[in-house]
Design a protein around this motif. Structure first.
Motif, PDB file in Angstrom:
ATOM      1  N   SER A  13     -26.689 -36.455 116.738  1.00  0.00           N
ATOM      2  CA  SER A  13     -25.890 -36.000 115.604  1.00  0.00           C
ATOM      3  C   SER A  13     -26.235 -34.550 115.264  1.00  0.00           C
ATOM      4  O   SER A  13     -27.254 -34.016 115.720  1.00  0.00           O
ATOM      5  N   ILE A  14     -25.376 -33.912 114.469  1.00  0.00           N
ATOM      6  CA  ILE A  14     -25.614 -32.540 114.030  1.00  0.00           C
ATOM      7  C   ILE A  14     -26.323 -32.575 112.689  1.00  0.00           C
ATOM      8  O   ILE A  14     -25.811 -33.140 111.717  1.00  0.00           O
ATOM      9  N   TYR A  15     -27.503 -31.975 112.634  1.00  0.00           N
ATOM     10  CA  TYR A  15     -28.274 -31.920 111.396  1.00  0.00           C
ATOM     11  C   TYR A  15     -27.801 -30.782 110.504  1.00  0.00           C
ATOM     12  O   TYR A  15     -27.693 -30.930 109.279  1.00  0.00           O
ATOM     13  N   ALA A  16     -27.512 -29.639 111.120  1.00  0.00           N
ATOM     14  CA  ALA A  16     -27.127 -28.455 110.350  1.00  0.00           C
ATOM     15  C   ALA A  16     -26.373 -27.491 111.249  1.00  0.00           C
ATOM     16  O   ALA A  16     -26.350 -27.636 112.481  1.00  0.00           O
ATOM     17  N   HIS A  17     -25.739 -26.502 110.612  1.00  0.00           N
ATOM     18  CA  HIS A  17     -25.196 -25.342 111.315  1.00  0.00           C
ATOM     19  C   HIS A  17     -25.849 -24.092 110.727  1.00  0.00           C
ATOM     20  O   HIS A  17     -25.855 -23.927 109.499  1.00  0.00           O
ATOM     21  N   GLU A  18     -26.391 -23.249 111.603  1.00  0.00           N
ATOM     22  CA  GLU A  18     -26.945 -21.989 111.114  1.00  0.00           C
ATOM     23  C   GLU A  18     -25.855 -20.926 111.089  1.00  0.00           C
ATOM     24  O   GLU A  18     -25.106 -20.762 112.061  1.00  0.00           O
ATOM     25  N   ALA A  19     -25.760 -20.210 109.966  1.00  0.00           N
ATOM     26  CA  ALA A  19     -24.810 -19.104 109.841  1.00  0.00           C
ATOM     27  C   ALA A  19     -25.475 -17.838 110.367  1.00  0.00           C
ATOM     28  O   ALA A  19     -26.547 -17.444 109.891  1.00  0.00           O
ATOM     29  N   LEU A  20     -24.854 -17.216 111.345  1.00  0.00           N
ATOM     30  CA  LEU A  20     -25.404 -16.034 112.004  1.00  0.00           C
ATOM     31  C   LEU A  20     -24.457 -14.855 111.787  1.00  0.00           C
ATOM     32  O   LEU A  20     -23.282 -14.923 112.143  1.00  0.00           O
ATOM     33  N   VAL A  21     -24.978 -13.777 111.219  1.00  0.00           N
ATOM     34  CA  VAL A  21     -24.128 -12.642 110.892  1.00  0.00           C
ATOM     35  C   VAL A  21     -23.602 -11.963 112.160  1.00  0.00           C
ATOM     36  O   VAL A  21     -24.324 -11.817 113.146  1.00  0.00           O
ATOM     37  N   ARG A  22     -22.339 -11.584 112.126  1.00  0.00           N
ATOM     38  CA  ARG A  22     -21.685 -10.864 113.212  1.00  0.00           C
ATOM     39  C   ARG A  22     -20.778  -9.794 112.618  1.00  0.00           C
ATOM     40  O   ARG A  22     -20.434  -9.844 111.437  1.00  0.00           O
ATOM     41  N   GLY A  23     -20.372  -8.854 113.449  1.00  0.00           N
ATOM     42  CA  GLY A  23     -19.426  -7.842 113.005  1.00  0.00           C
ATOM     43  C   GLY A  23     -18.013  -8.393 112.982  1.00  0.00           C
ATOM     44  O   GLY A  23     -17.748  -9.491 113.493  1.00  0.00           O
ATOM     45  N   PRO A  24     -17.057  -7.668 112.398  1.00  0.00           N
ATOM     46  CA  PRO A  24     -15.681  -8.156 112.282  1.00  0.00           C
ATOM     47  C   PRO A  24     -15.010  -8.412 113.634  1.00  0.00           C
ATOM     48  O   PRO A  24     -14.072  -9.194 113.727  1.00  0.00           O
ATOM     49  N   ALA A  25     -15.507  -7.752 114.688  1.00  0.00           N
ATOM     50  CA  ALA A  25     -14.964  -7.979 116.023  1.00  0.00           C
ATOM     51  C   ALA A  25     -15.951  -8.747 116.896  1.00  0.00           C
ATOM     52  O   ALA A  25     -15.877  -8.720 118.117  1.00  0.00           O
ATOM     53  N   GLY A  26     -16.897  -9.413 116.246  1.00  0.00           N
ATOM     54  CA  GLY A  26     -17.888 -10.195 116.970  1.00  0.00           C
ATOM     55  C   GLY A  26     -19.105  -9.406 117.416  1.00  0.00           C
ATOM     56  O   GLY A  26     -19.878  -9.876 118.252  1.00  0.00           O
ATOM     57  N   GLU A  27     -19.312  -8.211 116.841  1.00  0.00           N
ATOM     58  CA  GLU A  27     -20.472  -7.412 117.207  1.00  0.00           C
ATOM     59  C   GLU A  27     -21.763  -8.173 116.902  1.00  0.00           C
ATOM     60  O   GLU A  27     -21.797  -9.038 116.052  1.00  0.00           O
ATOM     61  N   SER A  28     -22.822  -7.816 117.608  1.00  0.00           N
ATOM     62  CA  SER A  28     -24.083  -8.535 117.510  1.00  0.00           C
ATOM     63  C   SER A  28     -24.707  -8.431 116.125  1.00  0.00           C
ATOM     64  O   SER A  28     -24.408  -7.513 115.362  1.00  0.00           O
ATOM     65  N   ALA A  29     -25.616  -9.368 115.855  1.00  0.00           N
ATOM     66  CA  ALA A  29     -26.345  -9.324 114.588  1.00  0.00           C
ATOM     67  C   ALA A  29     -27.139  -8.032 114.466  1.00  0.00           C
ATOM     68  O   ALA A  29     -27.222  -7.435 113.387  1.00  0.00           O
TER      69      ALA A  29
END
Length: 237
Positions: A13-29
Motif C-alpha cells: 500500500s501507499i503510506y504517503a506521497h512526498e511533495a518535491l519542488v519543481r520548476g513550472p516546466a519541470g526544472e529540477s529542485a
C-alpha cells in the motif's frame, strides 16, 4: 510540485506521497532551491506548503502528504503553522495526514530551535519526519532530544547496501534504535531489488525510490510492484 510515493511493502500500500519542488516546466529542485535566499526563504517555504496541499487535495490524495520544510525559514513555529492550517481547512485536506519533513538543504545546528519546531508541529497534529538520517546534522544528537514519527535513511546508506557489510551493520543498529523508540523507518532512494531485499531482511518496511515510482509532475504516479517480489530469498550474506 512533483509527487513520489512512499510505500509500505508488507501491505503493498501507499503510506504517503512526498511533495518535491519543481520548476513550472519541470526544472529540477536544485534549479529552484538555488534561487532561495535569506530575503525570500520564508515566502518560499510558505508557498511550497500551500502549493503541496492545494495540489494534493485537487488530485484527491488519500494517503499522507509529506512536505519538506526549511528550518531556517521558521522563526516561530506557531506563526508559520497558521497558513498551513488555513490552507488544509480551505481545501479539506486532513491535518493528521500531513507530514513535515526536516530537509537537509539547510545546515541548521540550533537543536533547541529544531526541537521547538517539531514539538509544536506534533502538538498541532502533524506527523514529523527527519530526511537523510545518517548524514549531516540530522543525526543522533537530535534524535536524543526529539523522537520524530518517521526517519528516512540517507541514500548513501541505501545505495549498494547488499554489497557493503558496514552499511548493513549500521542500518541494523539504527533499526534496533528506532524499534525501541517507536519510529517508522523509510529506505529512501531504493533502485534495485537487491537493495530492497537487503533492507527488508534488516527489518525496513517502508520504501521510496525509482524501483517503485519516479516523481510525477502534478500527478500521483502509479506504483510498480513488480520489483517487490522477495521470493528469491535473502540477499544478506
Amino acid at each position: 510540485m512533483a509527487f513520489q510515493p512512499v510505500v509500505h511493502l508488507p501491505s503493498r500500500s501507499i503510506y504517503a506521497h512526498e511533495a518535491l519542488v519543481r520548476g513550472p516546466a519541470g526544472e529540477s529542485a536544485y534549479s529552484i532551491l538555488s534561487q532561495v535566499s535569506q530575503d525570500n526563504r520564508y515566502a518560499f517555504d510558505q508557498a511550497c506548503r500551500v502549493k503541496a496541499i492545494e495540489l494534493a487535495a485537487r488530485l484527491g490524495m488519500r494517503s499522507r502528504l509529506s512536505i519538506n520544510f526549511l528550518p531556517n525559514a521558521v522563526y516561530r513555529a506557531e506563526a508559520c503553522i497558521k497558513l498551513t492550517l488555513a490552507t488544509a481547512e480551505k481545501y479539506g485536506f486532513p491535518v493528521q495526514n500531513i507530514i513535515f519533513e526536516l530537509t537537509e538543504d539547510e545546515r541548521s545546528r540550533d537543536l533547541p530551535h529544531l526541537e521547538s519546531i517539531f514539538t509544536e508541529y506534533r502538538r498541532r497534529g502533524f506527523i514529523t519526519a527527519i530526511d537523510d538520517f545518517g548524514a549531516g546534522y540530522a543525526g543522533f544528537e537530535f534524535l536524543a532530544a526529539f523522537q520524530p514519527d518517521v526517519i528516512k535513511l540517507d541514500m548513501g546508506l541505501v545505495r549498494g547496501v547488499h554489497e557493503h557489510r558496514a552499511k548493513r551493520a549500521i542500518v541494523s543498529g539504527m533499526m534496533a534504535i528506532c524499534r525501541e523508540l517507536g519510529i517508522r523507518v523509510v529506505g529512501e532512494g531504493v533502485e534495485t531489488r537487491e537493495e530492497l531485499r537487503t533492507l527488508a531482511d534488516l527489518g525496513v518496511e517502508y520504501f521510496q525510490g525509482y524501483l517503485f515510482a519516479k516523481p510525477a509532475l502534478e500527478q500521483m504516479p502509479g506504483v510498480d510492484w513488480s520489483g517487490a517480489d522477495l521470493a528469491e530469498g535473502s540477499a544478506v550474506a
